[in-house]
Design a protein around this motif. Structure first.
Motif, PDB file in Angstrom:
ATOM      1  N   GLN A  20       0.969  -1.193  -0.106  1.00 25.29           N
ATOM      2  CA  GLN A  20      -0.082   0.039   0.027  1.00 25.29           C
ATOM      3  C   GLN A  20       1.009   1.182   0.092  1.00 25.29           C
ATOM      4  OE1 GLN A  20      -2.259  -1.602   3.505  1.00 25.29           O
ATOM      5  NE2 GLN A  20      -3.702  -0.450   2.542  1.00 25.29           N
ATOM      6  N   VAL A  21       1.961   1.181   0.793  1.00 28.03           N
ATOM      7  CA  VAL A  21       2.825   2.454   0.809  1.00 28.03           C
ATOM      8  C   VAL A  21       3.538   2.751  -0.396  1.00 28.03           C
ATOM      9  CG1 VAL A  21       4.944   3.258   2.046  1.00 28.03           C
ATOM     10  CG2 VAL A  21       2.957   2.186   3.421  1.00 28.03           C
ATOM     11  N   ARG A  22       4.094   1.636  -1.022  1.00 28.26           N
ATOM     12  CA  ARG A  22       4.887   1.877  -2.238  1.00 28.26           C
ATOM     13  C   ARG A  22       3.727   2.244  -3.418  1.00 28.26           C
ATOM     14  NH1 ARG A  22       8.248  -3.701  -1.879  1.00 28.26           N
ATOM     15  NH2 ARG A  22      10.016  -3.017  -0.647  1.00 28.26           N
ATOM     16  N   GLU A  23       2.541   1.781  -3.339  1.00 26.87           N
ATOM     17  CA  GLU A  23       1.668   2.425  -4.464  1.00 26.87           C
ATOM     18  C   GLU A  23       1.456   3.710  -4.118  1.00 26.87           C
ATOM     19  OE1 GLU A  23      -3.019   1.903  -5.525  1.00 26.87           O
ATOM     20  OE2 GLU A  23      -2.042   0.304  -4.435  1.00 26.87           O
ATOM     21  N   VAL A  24       1.204   4.422  -3.101  1.00 31.81           N
ATOM     22  CA  VAL A  24       0.904   5.776  -2.579  1.00 31.81           C
ATOM     23  C   VAL A  24       2.205   6.223  -3.054  1.00 31.81           C
ATOM     24  CG1 VAL A  24       0.628   7.153  -0.704  1.00 31.81           C
ATOM     25  CG2 VAL A  24      -0.739   5.384  -1.024  1.00 31.81           C
ATOM     26  N   ILE A  25       3.327   5.952  -2.582  1.00 32.92           N
ATOM     27  CA  ILE A  25       4.939   6.691  -2.993  1.00 32.92           C
ATOM     28  C   ILE A  25       4.789   6.979  -4.429  1.00 32.92           C
ATOM     29  CG2 ILE A  25       7.180   6.596  -3.112  1.00 32.92           C
ATOM     30  CD1 ILE A  25       7.011   5.385  -0.311  1.00 32.92           C
ATOM     31  N   ASP A  26       4.368   5.814  -5.311  1.00 34.61           N
ATOM     32  CA  ASP A  26       4.540   6.082  -6.559  1.00 34.61           C
ATOM     33  C   ASP A  26       3.457   7.007  -7.224  1.00 34.61           C
ATOM     34  OD1 ASP A  26       6.591   4.213  -6.938  1.00 34.61           O
ATOM     35  OD2 ASP A  26       5.316   2.366  -7.304  1.00 34.61           O
ATOM     36  N   ARG A  27       2.411   7.022  -6.692  1.00 36.54           N
ATOM     37  CA  ARG A  27       1.292   7.790  -7.182  1.00 36.54           C
ATOM     38  C   ARG A  27       1.745   9.467  -6.808  1.00 36.54           C
ATOM     39  NH1 ARG A  27      -4.493   5.398  -5.754  1.00 36.54           N
ATOM     40  NH2 ARG A  27      -5.100   7.340  -6.825  1.00 36.54           N
ATOM     41  N   SER A  28       2.074   9.596  -5.668  1.00 35.60           N
ATOM     42  CA  SER A  28       2.481  10.958  -5.158  1.00 35.60           C
ATOM     43  C   SER A  28       3.738  11.518  -6.166  1.00 35.60           C
ATOM     44  CB  SER A  28       2.793  10.597  -3.739  1.00 35.60           C
ATOM     45  OG  SER A  28       4.216  10.251  -3.438  1.00 35.60           O
ATOM     46  N   ALA A  29       4.274  10.802  -6.645  1.00 40.84           N
ATOM     47  CA  ALA A  29       5.279  11.377  -7.604  1.00 40.84           C
ATOM     48  C   ALA A  29       4.828  12.049  -8.791  1.00 40.84           C
ATOM     49  CB  ALA A  29       6.364  10.308  -7.961  1.00 40.84           C
ATOM     50  N   ARG A  37      -1.570  21.133  -5.505  1.00 37.53           N
ATOM     51  CA  ARG A  37      -0.861  19.711  -4.679  1.00 37.53           C
ATOM     52  C   ARG A  37      -1.634  18.556  -4.670  1.00 37.53           C
ATOM     53  NH1 ARG A  37       4.021  21.943  -3.163  1.00 37.53           N
ATOM     54  NH2 ARG A  37       3.948  24.058  -2.448  1.00 37.53           N
ATOM     55  N   ARG A  38      -0.815  17.575  -4.589  1.00 34.33           N
ATOM     56  CA  ARG A  38      -1.537  16.065  -4.154  1.00 34.33           C
ATOM     57  C   ARG A  38      -1.368  15.977  -2.699  1.00 34.33           C
ATOM     58  NH1 ARG A  38      -2.263  11.355  -7.728  1.00 34.33           N
ATOM     59  NH2 ARG A  38      -2.243  13.063  -9.030  1.00 34.33           N
ATOM     60  N   VAL A  39      -2.353  15.553  -2.200  1.00 32.60           N
ATOM     61  CA  VAL A  39      -2.286  15.281  -0.609  1.00 32.60           C
ATOM     62  C   VAL A  39      -2.356  13.903  -0.452  1.00 32.60           C
ATOM     63  CG1 VAL A  39      -3.624  15.787   1.335  1.00 32.60           C
ATOM     64  CG2 VAL A  39      -3.449  17.679  -0.168  1.00 32.60           C
ATOM     65  N   VAL A  40      -1.580  13.458   0.502  1.00 25.17           N
ATOM     66  CA  VAL A  40      -1.486  12.058   0.921  1.00 25.17           C
ATOM     67  C   VAL A  40      -1.854  11.708   2.385  1.00 25.17           C
ATOM     68  CG1 VAL A  40      -0.113   9.916   1.242  1.00 25.17           C
ATOM     69  CG2 VAL A  40       0.147  11.283  -0.922  1.00 25.17           C
ATOM     70  N   ILE A  41      -2.865  10.996   2.923  1.00 33.68           N
ATOM     71  CA  ILE A  41      -3.206  11.144   4.166  1.00 33.68           C
ATOM     72  C   ILE A  41      -3.055   9.573   4.594  1.00 33.68           C
ATOM     73  CG2 ILE A  41      -5.283  11.371   5.900  1.00 33.68           C
ATOM     74  CD1 ILE A  41      -6.355  13.183   3.684  1.00 33.68           C
ATOM     75  N   VAL A  42      -2.233   9.518   5.824  1.00 26.24           N
ATOM     76  CA  VAL A  42      -1.909   8.393   6.330  1.00 26.24           C
ATOM     77  C   VAL A  42      -2.970   8.219   7.341  1.00 26.24           C
ATOM     78  CG1 VAL A  42      -0.139   6.591   7.195  1.00 26.24           C
ATOM     79  CG2 VAL A  42       0.594   8.344   5.441  1.00 26.24           C
ATOM     80  N   ASP A  43      -4.014   7.354   7.324  1.00 26.76           N
ATOM     81  CA  ASP A  43      -5.086   7.464   8.495  1.00 26.76           C
ATOM     82  C   ASP A  43      -4.332   6.195   9.236  1.00 26.76           C
ATOM     83  OD1 ASP A  43      -7.032   7.680  10.030  1.00 26.76           O
ATOM     84  OD2 ASP A  43      -8.479   6.598   8.721  1.00 26.76           O
ATOM     85  N   GLU A  44      -4.218   6.478  10.508  1.00 25.15           N
ATOM     86  CA  GLU A  44      -4.008   5.323  11.450  1.00 25.15           C
ATOM     87  C   GLU A  44      -2.508   4.969  11.296  1.00 25.15           C
ATOM     88  OE1 GLU A  44      -6.758   2.451  12.759  1.00 25.15           O
ATOM     89  OE2 GLU A  44      -8.478   3.431  11.918  1.00 25.15           O
ATOM     90  N   ALA A  45      -1.582   5.731  11.296  1.00 25.58           N
ATOM     91  CA  ALA A  45      -0.362   5.697  10.946  1.00 25.58           C
ATOM     92  C   ALA A  45       0.372   4.624  11.926  1.00 25.58           C
ATOM     93  CB  ALA A  45       0.692   6.902  11.032  1.00 25.58           C
ATOM     94  N   ASP A  46      -0.161   4.408  13.089  1.00 30.45           N
ATOM     95  CA  ASP A  46       0.324   3.514  14.038  1.00 30.45           C
ATOM     96  C   ASP A  46       0.174   2.058  13.465  1.00 30.45           C
ATOM     97  OD1 ASP A  46      -2.237   3.861  14.480  1.00 30.45           O
ATOM     98  OD2 ASP A  46      -2.118   3.312  16.693  1.00 30.45           O
ATOM     99  N   PRO A  65       7.913  17.565  -4.904  1.00 26.92           N
ATOM    100  CA  PRO A  65       7.592  19.027  -4.648  1.00 26.92           C
ATOM    101  C   PRO A  65       6.170  19.390  -4.836  1.00 26.92           C
ATOM    102  CG  PRO A  65       8.966  18.447  -6.544  1.00 26.92           C
ATOM    103  CD  PRO A  65       8.820  17.199  -5.893  1.00 26.92           C
ATOM    104  N   SER A  66       5.427  18.510  -5.464  1.00 29.31           N
ATOM    105  CA  SER A  66       3.990  19.037  -5.551  1.00 29.31           C
ATOM    106  C   SER A  66       2.914  17.995  -4.764  1.00 29.31           C
ATOM    107  CB  SER A  66       3.514  18.528  -7.078  1.00 29.31           C
ATOM    108  OG  SER A  66       3.735  17.414  -7.405  1.00 29.31           O
ATOM    109  N   SER A  67       3.731  17.303  -3.565  1.00 28.78           N
ATOM    110  CA  SER A  67       2.965  16.517  -2.608  1.00 28.78           C
ATOM    111  C   SER A  67       2.868  16.964  -1.219  1.00 28.78           C
ATOM    112  CB  SER A  67       3.337  15.011  -2.690  1.00 28.78           C
ATOM    113  OG  SER A  67       3.090  14.467  -4.181  1.00 28.78           O
ATOM    114  N   VAL A  68       1.976  16.733  -0.407  1.00 32.40           N
ATOM    115  CA  VAL A  68       1.782  16.944   0.807  1.00 32.40           C
ATOM    116  C   VAL A  68       1.535  15.685   1.734  1.00 32.40           C
ATOM    117  CG1 VAL A  68       1.006  18.430   2.918  1.00 32.40           C
ATOM    118  CG2 VAL A  68       1.509  19.503   0.707  1.00 32.40           C
ATOM    119  N   PHE A  69       2.103  15.362   2.825  1.00 37.66           N
ATOM    120  CA  PHE A  69       1.880  14.217   3.577  1.00 37.66           C
ATOM    121  C   PHE A  69       1.278  14.732   4.718  1.00 37.66           C
ATOM    122  CE2 PHE A  69       4.525  12.431   0.093  1.00 37.66           C
ATOM    123  CZ  PHE A  69       3.958  11.072  -0.043  1.00 37.66           C
TER     124      PHE A  69
END
Length: 70
Positions: A20-29, A37-46, A65-69
């Protein structure tokens, strides 16, 4: 649902897996579709498993540069 907002949340197992993380990293690029901006929300990061934490760490330190986590 906005096309530039990506949400990562635990699956059926109750954890966030490395795939899941690798997919989001690829899409955030990619450039944002509609917004500035593209916004990535990590819900329940724990719930991130250890390999997923390591995979996300580098991107959190130096996000595209165009993404916010959040």
């Amino acid at each position: 649902m906005h096309p530039d907002v990506l949400v990562v949340e635990p699956g059926d197992s109750g954890t966030i897996k490395i795939e899941q993380v690798r997919e989001v990293i690829d899409r955030s690029a990619y450039r944002p579709f509609e917004g500035r901006r593209r916004v990535v929300i990590v819900d329940e990061a724990d719930a991130l498993v250890i390999p997923a934490q390591h995979a996300l760490l580098k991107t959190l330190e130096e996000p595209p540069p165009s993404s916010v986590f959040c």
